[in-house]
Design an enzyme around this catalytic site. Structure first.
Site, PDB file in Angstrom:
ATOM      1  CB  SER A 154      56.483  30.887  54.941  1.00  0.00           C
ATOM      2  OG  SER A 154      57.292  31.838  55.056  1.00  0.00           O
ATOM      3  CG  ASN A 203      44.672  31.744  40.122  1.00  0.00           C
ATOM      4  OD1 ASN A 203      44.768  31.103  41.267  1.00  0.00           O
ATOM      5  ND2 ASN A 203      44.673  33.325  40.133  1.00  0.00           N
ATOM      6  N   GLY A 256      51.344  31.971  40.133  1.00  0.00           N
ATOM      7  CA  GLY A 256      52.393  31.664  41.022  1.00  0.00           C
ATOM      8  C   GLY A 256      52.846  30.338  41.363  1.00  0.00           C
ATOM      9  CE1 TYR A 286      52.156  34.526  53.781  1.00  0.00           C
ATOM     10  CE2 TYR A 286      54.632  34.596  54.759  1.00  0.00           C
ATOM     11  CZ  TYR A 286      53.796  34.099  54.033  1.00  0.00           C
ATOM     12  OH  TYR A 286      54.130  33.129  52.992  1.00  0.00           O
ATOM     13  N   GLY A 337      44.587  27.774  45.071  1.00  0.00           N
ATOM     14  CA  GLY A 337      45.407  28.771  44.628  1.00  0.00           C
ATOM     15  C   GLY A 337      46.262  28.306  43.202  1.00  0.00           C
TER      16      GLY A 337
HETATM   17  N1  LIG Z   1      56.650  33.414  46.957  1.00  0.00           N
HETATM   18  C1  LIG Z   1      57.489  33.365  48.032  1.00  0.00           C
HETATM   19  O1  LIG Z   1      58.699  33.728  48.452  1.00  0.00           O
HETATM   20  C2  LIG Z   1      56.767  32.414  49.071  1.00  0.00           C
HETATM   21  C3  LIG Z   1      57.707  32.213  50.263  1.00  0.00           C
HETATM   22  C4  LIG Z   1      57.358  31.337  51.263  1.00  0.00           C
HETATM   23  C5  LIG Z   1      55.806  30.765  51.394  1.00  0.00           C
HETATM   24  N2  LIG Z   1      55.046  30.887  50.148  1.00  0.00           N
HETATM   25  C6  LIG Z   1      53.910  30.498  50.109  1.00  0.00           C
HETATM   26  O2  LIG Z   1      53.674  29.829  48.778  1.00  0.00           O
HETATM   27  C7  LIG Z   1      52.312  29.750  48.422  1.00  0.00           C
HETATM   28  C8  LIG Z   1      52.173  30.202  47.156  1.00  0.00           C
HETATM   29  O3  LIG Z   1      52.628  31.570  47.066  1.00  0.00           O
HETATM   30  P1  LIG Z   1      53.006  32.316  45.635  1.00  0.00           P
HETATM   31  O4  LIG Z   1      54.313  32.961  45.713  1.00  0.00           O
HETATM   32  O5  LIG Z   1      52.324  31.298  44.533  1.00  0.00           O
HETATM   33  O6  LIG Z   1      51.984  33.800  45.993  1.00  0.00           O
HETATM   34  P2  LIG Z   1      51.058  34.446  44.647  1.00  0.00           P
HETATM   35  O7  LIG Z   1      51.864  34.261  43.354  1.00  0.00           O
HETATM   36  O8  LIG Z   1      50.833  35.447  45.352  1.00  0.00           O
HETATM   37  O9  LIG Z   1      49.790  33.519  44.616  1.00  0.00           O
HETATM   38  C9  LIG Z   1      49.004  33.332  45.822  1.00  0.00           C
HETATM   39  C10 LIG Z   1      47.849  32.378  45.260  1.00  0.00           C
HETATM   40  O10 LIG Z   1      47.017  32.244  46.464  1.00  0.00           O
HETATM   41  C11 LIG Z   1      45.689  32.488  45.761  1.00  0.00           C
HETATM   42  N3  LIG Z   1      44.559  32.676  46.936  1.00  0.00           N
HETATM   43  C12 LIG Z   1      44.713  33.865  47.871  1.00  0.00           C
HETATM   44  N4  LIG Z   1      43.692  34.021  48.370  1.00  0.00           N
HETATM   45  C13 LIG Z   1      42.842  33.039  48.063  1.00  0.00           C
HETATM   46  C14 LIG Z   1      41.410  32.561  48.471  1.00  0.00           C
HETATM   47  N5  LIG Z   1      40.777  33.201  49.255  1.00  0.00           N
HETATM   48  N6  LIG Z   1      40.978  31.564  47.564  1.00  0.00           N
HETATM   49  C15 LIG Z   1      41.707  30.860  47.035  1.00  0.00           C
HETATM   50  N7  LIG Z   1      42.934  31.055  46.560  1.00  0.00           N
HETATM   51  C16 LIG Z   1      43.484  31.994  47.027  1.00  0.00           C
HETATM   52  C17 LIG Z   1      45.860  33.223  45.011  1.00  0.00           C
HETATM   53  O11 LIG Z   1      44.517  33.450  43.828  1.00  0.00           O
HETATM   54  P3  LIG Z   1      44.179  34.752  43.569  1.00  0.00           P
HETATM   55  O12 LIG Z   1      44.652  34.989  42.152  1.00  0.00           O
HETATM   56  O13 LIG Z   1      42.655  34.543  43.321  1.00  0.00           O
HETATM   57  O14 LIG Z   1      44.253  35.784  44.344  1.00  0.00           O
HETATM   58  C18 LIG Z   1      47.088  32.823  44.145  1.00  0.00           C
HETATM   59  O15 LIG Z   1      46.622  31.669  43.292  1.00  0.00           O
HETATM   60  C19 LIG Z   1      51.613  30.592  49.651  1.00  0.00           C
HETATM   61  O16 LIG Z   1      50.891  29.897  50.551  1.00  0.00           O
HETATM   62  C20 LIG Z   1      52.681  31.340  50.032  1.00  0.00           C
HETATM   63  O17 LIG Z   1      52.385  32.021  51.604  1.00  0.00           O
HETATM   64  C21 LIG Z   1      55.610  31.961  49.144  1.00  0.00           C
END
Ligand SMILES: NC(=O)c1ccc[n+]([C@@H]2O[C@H](COP(=O)([O-])OP(=O)(O)OC[C@H]3O[C@@H](n4cnc5c(N)ncnc54)[C@H](OP(=O)(O)O)[C@@H]3O)[C@@H](O)[C@H]2O)c1
Length: 242
Positions: free
Chosen positions: A148, A19, A21, A164, A17
């Site tokens: 998380s 690309n 965030g 989730y 993932g």
């Molecule tokens: N942001 C927060 O507040 C928060 C809090 C707790 C935990 N997290 C965790 O942190 C991690 C990163 O989250 P983020 O905040 O950076 O979210 P994000 O900006 O929504 O990014 C999500 C990433 O996961 C990728 N992804 C989703 N489905 C996929 C698949 N089938 N194959 C490959 N890649 C896939 C997305 O790729 P695409 O662009 O192709 O969809 C994107 O790169 C996650 O595990 C999330 O649960 C985030």
């Protein structure tokens, strides 16, 4: 120094993932720290930010297709990591899925909950299984499961986002189980809570900036010793209860 010698000295991280965030920001920071980065993403041809990073660090950042909903794609990604280098120092299971359209039980959809389990819990297990030989081959390596606090049974939880929360709880159990299996090895296994971060998933009201979350997460991942293996760690180093 020959490029070959330099590569032998660089540590290698593989991130899913990557690309956008947190995954993108971790790739940027790892490259800036001098690491070699294998950046996994679903659609490399559309990953323009990653492409820019790879152009800037032409010898050390590789973009490799990885759709974590497909076991075949996970296996192919791992095979490319193995070809790149016999040792993997850090695996970051970062790709995550949150469907905001099913907050309450009445709204829960089978496909959404299933996808959450596949992306958030099953994919880290499959990719770790595939990359275990490379992780074992490094002098000291780490597996970082980006989890998380929403998946922690020991913390007070709001009644929402069933898929989730349930899938992140499963990822936490995977972390504990794996750390136990690997207790006598060179591999440290961590679950990490990034904080509530301003990404597409976290939204604009989230209090934590991506750069702060990523600096903290990488510090935790890169310095964790065996004493922390199997624990869940917040980006600022605080241990959370499972
Ligand atoms: N942001 C927060 O507040 C928060 C809090 C707790 C935990 N997290 C965790 O942190 C991690 C990163 O989250 P983020 O905040 O950076 O979210 P994000 O900006 O929504 O990014 C999500 C990433 O996961 C990728 N992804 C989703 N489905 C996929 C698949 N089938 N194959 C490959 N890649 C896939 C997305 O790729 P695409 O662009 O192709 O969809 C994107 O790169 C996650 O595990 C999330 O649960 C985030």
């Amino acid at each position: 120094m020959h490029k070959h010698d330099q590569e032998n000295e660089q540590k290698l991280v593989a991130i899913t993932g990557a690309n956008r965030g947190l995954g993108l920001a971790m790739s940027v920071r790892c490259a800036a720290l001098g690491w070699s980065v294998i950046a996994g993403c679903r659609r490399p041809s559309e990953a323009t930010d990653l492409q820019r990073l790879a152009q800037k660090h032409i010898a050390s950042v590789d973009i490799v297709e990885c759709d974590v909903l497909s076991e075949a794609s996970i296996v192919q990604f791992a095979a490319k990591v193995a070809v790149a280098r016999p040792h993997l120092d850090l695996l970051v299971n970062n790709a995550g899925y949150l469907d905001r359209s099913d907050p309450r039980l009445d709204d829960a959809k089978s496909v959404s909950v299933t996808t959450a389990f596949q992306v958030n819990a099953l994919a880290p297990l499959l990719l770790t299984r595939e990359l275990l030989p490379q992780l074992r081959a490094a002098p000291m390596s780490r597996i970082a499961n980006i989890s998380s606090a929403m998946g922690c049974l020991g913390l007070e939880q709001r009644p929402d986002s069933y898929g989730y929360r349930m899938s992140k709880a499963a990822l936490n159990m995977f972390t504990v189980n794996l750390a136990s299996e690997l207790a006598s090895t060179n591999i440290v296994v961590l679950a990490l809570h990034p904080g509530w971060v301003k990404t597409d998933m976290g939204g604009t009201v989230a209090p934590v900036h991506v750069e702060d979350a990523v600096a903290g997460l990488l510090e935790q991942m890169m310095t964790a010793d065996k004493g922390r293996s199997g624990r869940i760690v917040r980006y600022d180093g605080m241990l959370l209860p499972y």
